[in-house]
Design a protein around this motif. Sequence first.
Motif, PDB file in Angstrom:
ATOM      1  N   ASN A   5      -2.630  15.801   3.723  1.00  0.00           N
ATOM      2  CA  ASN A   5      -3.865  14.796   3.308  1.00  0.00           C
ATOM      3  C   ASN A   5      -5.334  15.162   3.457  1.00  0.00           C
ATOM      4  OD1 ASN A   5      -3.753  11.121   3.809  1.00  0.00           O
ATOM      5  ND2 ASN A   5      -4.829  12.398   2.415  1.00  0.00           N
ATOM      6  N   VAL A  24       0.966   6.643   6.313  1.00  0.00           N
ATOM      7  CA  VAL A  24       0.655   6.624   4.714  1.00  0.00           C
ATOM      8  C   VAL A  24      -0.247   7.919   4.452  1.00  0.00           C
ATOM      9  CG1 VAL A  24       0.536   3.994   4.988  1.00  0.00           C
ATOM     10  CG2 VAL A  24      -1.603   5.394   5.378  1.00  0.00           C
ATOM     11  N   THR A  62       0.754  -1.140  -0.036  1.00  0.00           N
ATOM     12  CA  THR A  62       0.034  -0.021  -0.046  1.00  0.00           C
ATOM     13  C   THR A  62       0.990   1.049  -0.033  1.00  0.00           C
ATOM     14  OG1 THR A  62      -0.233   0.039   2.345  1.00  0.00           O
ATOM     15  CG2 THR A  62      -1.913  -1.241   1.005  1.00  0.00           C
ATOM     16  N   GLU A 115      -3.862   1.711   3.842  1.00  0.00           N
ATOM     17  CA  GLU A 115      -4.408   2.873   3.372  1.00  0.00           C
ATOM     18  C   GLU A 115      -6.105   2.706   3.334  1.00  0.00           C
ATOM     19  OE1 GLU A 115      -4.130   5.565  -0.734  1.00  0.00           O
ATOM     20  OE2 GLU A 115      -2.651   4.159  -0.422  1.00  0.00           O
ATOM     21  N   ALA A 157      -3.508   8.429   2.416  1.00  0.00           N
ATOM     22  CA  ALA A 157      -4.471   8.093   1.949  1.00  0.00           C
ATOM     23  C   ALA A 157      -5.339   9.117   0.931  1.00  0.00           C
ATOM     24  CB  ALA A 157      -5.547   7.675   2.938  1.00  0.00           C
TER      25      ALA A 157
END
Length: 817
Positions: A265, A93, A67, A289, A95
Amino acid sequence: MNNWRSDFWDPDRWQLPAVLRRCRAWIRATRRRRWTVGVLVTVVVLVVFPGLLGATASATAEGGTRTAGSSVGSALGWTHVADSSGVEAASYVFATDHGGVLNPGDTAISLVIGLEFAGWKIIVITAIWLIGYALSFEWLNLFSKALLGVAHSLTGQIATPIMLVTAATIGAFFVAWFVVRGLYSKAGLQVVTMIMVGLLGPIFLAEPLADVLSSDGLLAKGRDLGISVAAGLNGDNNIDPHHMVATMQGTLTDNFVRRPLQVWNFGHVVDEQASCRAAWSTGVTARSEDRVKKGIGACGDTSAKESMENPNFEQIGTGLLLLLAGAILLAFGAVLAIKVIRAALDTIYHGLMSIFGFAAGGFVYGPTQTFLIRNVVDSFVAAARMTAYTIFLGVYVLILGDLFKLAGDQVMVVFIIGAIFEIVAILQLKRLSKSLDRGNEWIANRFALAVQGSGGGARGSGGGATALGMGAAGAGHSMRMGMLPALAAFSTVSNSPATEWLLGRTRSPLRPFARTERAAQVGQWGFWGTPGMGGPEGYYAQAYVHRPVFGRAAREAAEAAPGGGVNTVRGAAAALQGLEDIGGKISDAPAALLAAGFTDEDIVFNAIRSWSIVDGNSKDWTMANNHLGHVVAAVQRVQDSSLRLIAGGSDPGEVAADLATLQAAAFRYRRSVPAGVTLDQGVANGAEEQFVSAYLNAPTAEVVQDLQRVANGGAATGALVGTPFAQDQLAAQRMMGAVGSRQADRVLDSVNDALRDPTNQQLLRVARGHISDATLTDQALSGAKRTATNTPTPPAPNSPQRPGWAPPMARVGARLN
């Protein structure tokens, strides 16, 4: 090489138009290269390099879910950098929606964001880990055992009874010497110093470097004291070093990784809502994610969900800003780590050197005792360094933490301010290090003075005295205080006669163009019997020598011209006239104008082309005044280019340059004839003035030729017969001078009028008429024959202005005026 030389000196290759075209192409190519290089460097630093970091980490990492960010996280898992919630930053991460076949735009944007995120993640996590690793002293354990072994081996080789007895004997000699000279206080200090060294030496030599490398040594204690102060500033009563380092790392991770990533994000910090905070932490802990998307979508934050599902170009820009700020954070972490590690290694070095002092040098009066004192003092000052650096970091983390807390969702504003704050912190950290260096030297010097006595043994007096053996250290530290000493040393080496002889008798050989100047001197004055300069080396060398003189002449002429100046059309023509005044040629024009400050390549190109064409057209004409021939060629060039402009086959800049060349030529022609000729007004009620005025209004060859015969001592045979000055040679000479002077005045004045208003064709015709009259006089006096090319055609009386003349010539006037 021979082919290259023959090609270089090919006459066709170096014709003036070709030279000018090459100059223009080179200037434009240089500008394009500079812009291109700047853009490429910016793209590489902000996009390509972070992307390569992320791609490399993704390719080398093994295991983990495929991911976004997981492979990079696997590569950074060894750092164990975690935020205040206990989530490791390596598992973070980004997303977002990765698009697909039906949505290629989101696919491209997410790809760029992914590369930025991977590089940014590596940079900031490495920076935070580096700060914590430096303060944890874990790096010291890697080579402590090896250093301890070296210290024990060195002690066994040096600290021998023979060495001890020898050093003590030398020290006793100094005691006896002081007693003989009556310096009883110095003798007593020397005895006390020897006793102290003898008592402390065995203790130190039994376990050398123990106070440095042990877990409770000076470095560790200084670090612990700094941590306790930093913990108190941050409101934490737990002064456990390992816990405090982890706390600092957690605070830095929250402020520089977790919160900025959420703003990047989702557009804001989702930690403000407890449910979203828990959902995000759970998702990134699992390095999934999909779980982050589901958790944020279910926690009720609709704006975060919308931002996550719609990647955009603003997120790419935010990523670039975060990359820049992350790089500054990494720079700060690197500087701090280097300072901490260097302080420890310097202390280890001085600990090793103390072995020599306690084994022998401490017993001998003078520099060797000072050497031991400096090494011992530095070991204690190292603890102060660790304390200062740790407190500095604690205050830095505290201020940034408070800024982020007060900012709320305005993380990016604080991030910019924080980046500036980090740059200032780097400079302040260097200043702190320098002040500690100076303090270390001052303390060591005071101790050494106390041991040696502040009397005759020390250089200087009062507070500025320097102990024996401190001079080299002071010089060493002064050389580290900036670039000025290094530049001074560089200049000294360059200006040294020895350097000039070693590098081929080149004056100041480290200067730019020093070799070129030497080549010019060798070729021009024949140093060492050199026959002369040839080939391209000689060409460029001569150009180097002449360029300052030609540039000055061109600049002064351009600034003195009416309506001129640097980077003006009139100024360029006047500059070329000034260049020829000092002996320059048209081939020297590009370098001369560049040295004069001209940067507009169109003005330079048109001026050189116009001047060279006019100069070439006038060379084969026979006239008494060559400058008048230049004026004739210039006015004919103006006629040709202006008519082509009206027909659409020329450029306003070309015509403007031709008119400026005409003005410069007229000025030079006026300067070449005598000025201030006074006629005798008492002869027959001003007959001389009447005769000159009548000739200027209707010049003929017969009249001026008869005047020339009388001026040469002959008898009048034509127009002068019966005049009061028919036999007056002096009067004829005065009138000839007045004719030449006033015709030159008329030429220059009419040319200036034509340049002030190029739209009025009649003004140019008047100038052409005065030039024709001056040409008639010159040819009649010199015996030259009139041809179709060497004489301007007199204008027809009452000629109407040519249709379509004014609009294009107005554009010419705008360039001239």
